[in-house]
Enzyme design. Structure first.
Site, PDB file in Angstrom:
ATOM      1  N   ALA A 239       0.817  -1.216   0.000  1.00  0.00           N
ATOM      2  CA  ALA A 239       0.000   0.000   0.000  1.00  0.00           C
ATOM      3  C   ALA A 239       0.851   1.266   0.000  1.00  0.00           C
ATOM      4  O   ALA A 239       1.175   1.811  -1.060  1.00  0.00           O
ATOM      5  CB  ALA A 239      -0.943  -0.034   1.200  1.00  0.00           C
ATOM      6  N   ARG A 240       1.229   1.747   1.181  1.00  0.00           N
ATOM      7  CA  ARG A 240       2.035   2.958   1.309  1.00  0.00           C
ATOM      8  C   ARG A 240       3.077   2.760   2.407  1.00  0.00           C
ATOM      9  O   ARG A 240       2.808   2.156   3.436  1.00  0.00           O
ATOM     10  CB  ARG A 240       1.156   4.175   1.640  1.00  0.00           C
ATOM     11  CG  ARG A 240       0.259   4.637   0.501  1.00  0.00           C
ATOM     12  CD  ARG A 240       1.090   5.255  -0.621  1.00  0.00           C
ATOM     13  NE  ARG A 240       0.269   5.759  -1.717  1.00  0.00           N
ATOM     14  CZ  ARG A 240      -0.063   5.082  -2.796  1.00  0.00           C
ATOM     15  NH1 ARG A 240       0.331   3.815  -2.911  1.00  0.00           N
ATOM     16  NH2 ARG A 240      -0.775   5.630  -3.752  1.00  0.00           N
ATOM     17  N   ASP A 264       6.855  -3.390  -1.227  1.00  0.00           N
ATOM     18  CA  ASP A 264       6.805  -2.750  -2.538  1.00  0.00           C
ATOM     19  C   ASP A 264       6.838  -1.234  -2.376  1.00  0.00           C
ATOM     20  O   ASP A 264       7.036  -0.510  -3.349  1.00  0.00           O
ATOM     21  CB  ASP A 264       5.537  -3.175  -3.289  1.00  0.00           C
ATOM     22  CG  ASP A 264       5.562  -2.732  -4.749  1.00  0.00           C
ATOM     23  OD1 ASP A 264       6.592  -2.979  -5.415  1.00  0.00           O
ATOM     24  OD2 ASP A 264       4.580  -2.134  -5.216  1.00  0.00           O
ATOM     25  N   GLU A 269      10.757   6.938   0.633  1.00  0.00           N
ATOM     26  CA  GLU A 269      10.682   6.407  -0.728  1.00  0.00           C
ATOM     27  C   GLU A 269      11.031   7.514  -1.707  1.00  0.00           C
ATOM     28  O   GLU A 269      10.437   8.600  -1.621  1.00  0.00           O
ATOM     29  CB  GLU A 269       9.276   5.864  -1.002  1.00  0.00           C
ATOM     30  CG  GLU A 269       9.149   5.167  -2.345  1.00  0.00           C
ATOM     31  CD  GLU A 269       7.786   4.516  -2.559  1.00  0.00           C
ATOM     32  OE1 GLU A 269       7.222   4.703  -3.647  1.00  0.00           O
ATOM     33  OE2 GLU A 269       7.295   3.827  -1.639  1.00  0.00           O
ATOM     34  N   HIS A 288       8.241  -0.129  -5.844  1.00  0.00           N
ATOM     35  CA  HIS A 288       6.875   0.357  -6.089  1.00  0.00           C
ATOM     36  C   HIS A 288       6.394  -0.059  -7.485  1.00  0.00           C
ATOM     37  O   HIS A 288       5.866   0.757  -8.256  1.00  0.00           O
ATOM     38  CB  HIS A 288       6.810   1.874  -5.931  1.00  0.00           C
ATOM     39  CG  HIS A 288       5.458   2.359  -5.486  1.00  0.00           C
ATOM     40  ND1 HIS A 288       5.286   3.458  -4.678  1.00  0.00           N
ATOM     41  CD2 HIS A 288       4.204   1.894  -5.738  1.00  0.00           C
ATOM     42  CE1 HIS A 288       3.997   3.654  -4.461  1.00  0.00           C
ATOM     43  NE2 HIS A 288       3.321   2.713  -5.096  1.00  0.00           N
TER      44      HIS A 288
END
Length: 328
Positions: A239-240, A264, A269, A288
């Site tokens: 997700a985040r 991911d 980030e 990502h």
């Protein structure tokens, strides 16, 4: 401009692309689905300024609020992202323009990658890859995914796609959602309060994060939650990055407080090249890429085409995030 560009277009595709995909491909997908509509691709800022005021539908990452004052035909802005925080939604609402997003188009790819990450840990495939790289023919132990308990945090389009794909694996599933009383596709549904989260995590072999990042969920996975997870548990963040306290996760991975993590997304980030997470063998990292799919424009064009038909019929729009003011 071509003759097609100079005509008053029904739909304008803005020039800025996403995920390395050309907007010309998106425009072509829309033309295939809407042969009776004029679809124009605005390739320059000047073309955007000329074409947007005459369009009925505009689609892209965001829209400059200035042309809205001249956009007398505009009924819909179709954002090509799932998130719309960057879009001037209030200006669009006041101008009588609906806003939709791309929610759901990434769900199949993210769900597939999430399942893959859990299977990697279940079968210890990353250890096999290391031994191949080192030219070592030595056996290693692994686990079974069958009979595991998987908690999916967030039962939106991504969470539902994950649960759908878990159906054949003979696992128990727990869903966490804002309104647990609505139930869901999982064997059990709990809420986001601390008691429910810890109850679910205490029984989880795998925790999949598939919820939005907001004030409630920021730092959802912290030191206390990681301590509740069994030592064999794996955290999969699809997700985040901000959902996870990175320092607490690093500590849990280093001390075998949990078995592993598949990320991911990260916080920060992009993940700096010297970050300790890169060095941890029990942490899988992808940049990502979970939602990347060659079907990106096909799925988004399907949504936009359906919404053009809904505009004609006066019906509710799919993926609507802004409904225009009645007096707009």
């Amino acid at each position: 401009m071509s003759a097609q560009q100079t005509a008053d277009p029904d739909i304008v595709v803005l020039r800025e692309g996403t995920e390395g995909l050309p907007m010309s491909s998106y425009a072509e997908r829309l033309r295939e689905r809407l042969p009776d509509q004029t679809v124009a691709l605005a390739r320059t800022p000047a073309e955007e300024r000329d074409l947007v005021p005459n369009a009925r539908v505009v689609t892209g990452i965001t829209i400059d609020p200035d042309p809205l004052e001249r956009a007398e035909r505009l009924e819909l802005f179709a954002c090509t992202f799932a998130g719309t925080d960057h879009v001037p939604t209030e200006a669009l609402r006041e101008h009588g323009v609906a806003v939709t997003n791309a929610g759901g188009i990434h769900a199949p790819g993210i769900a597939e990658q999430t399942i893959a990450n859990m299977l990697v840990f279940a079968r210890n495939l990353h250890e096999g890859w290391r031994r191949k790289r080192n030219g070592e023919w030595r056996h290693f132990g692994s686990h079974e995914f069958t009979d595991s308990t998987v908690t999916v945090v967030g039962l939106g389009s991504i969470g539902q796609a994950v649960v759908q794909r878990l159906a054949g694996f003979e696992v128990e599933t727990i869903g966490i959602r804002y309104t647990p009383e609505k139930g869901g596709p999982t064997d059990e549904v709990l809420g986001f309060d601390d008691e429910d989260v810890h109850e679910a995590f205490a029984r989880s072999d795998y925790v999949v994060l598939a919820c939005p990042l907001n004030d409630l969920t920021r730092g959802l996975i912290g030191e206390a939650e990681l301590a509740t997870l069994p030592p064999d548990a794996v955290v999969v963040n699809a997700a985040r990055g901000g959902l996870v306290d990175t320092d607490a996760l690093v500590s849990a991975l280093q001390t075998e407080g949990i078995r592993g993590a598949a990320l991911d997304v990260t916080d920060p980030e992009p993940l700096p090249s010297d970050h300790v997470l890169w060095e941890l063998e029990n942490c899988l990292i992808t940049p990502h890429t979970g939602g990347h799919t060659p079907k990106h424009w096909d799925r988004l064009a399907d949504i936009v085409a359906d919404n053009v038909a809904a505009l004609d019929a006066g019906e509710e729009l799919e993926n609507a995030v802004v409904t225009p003011d009645a007096d707009g």
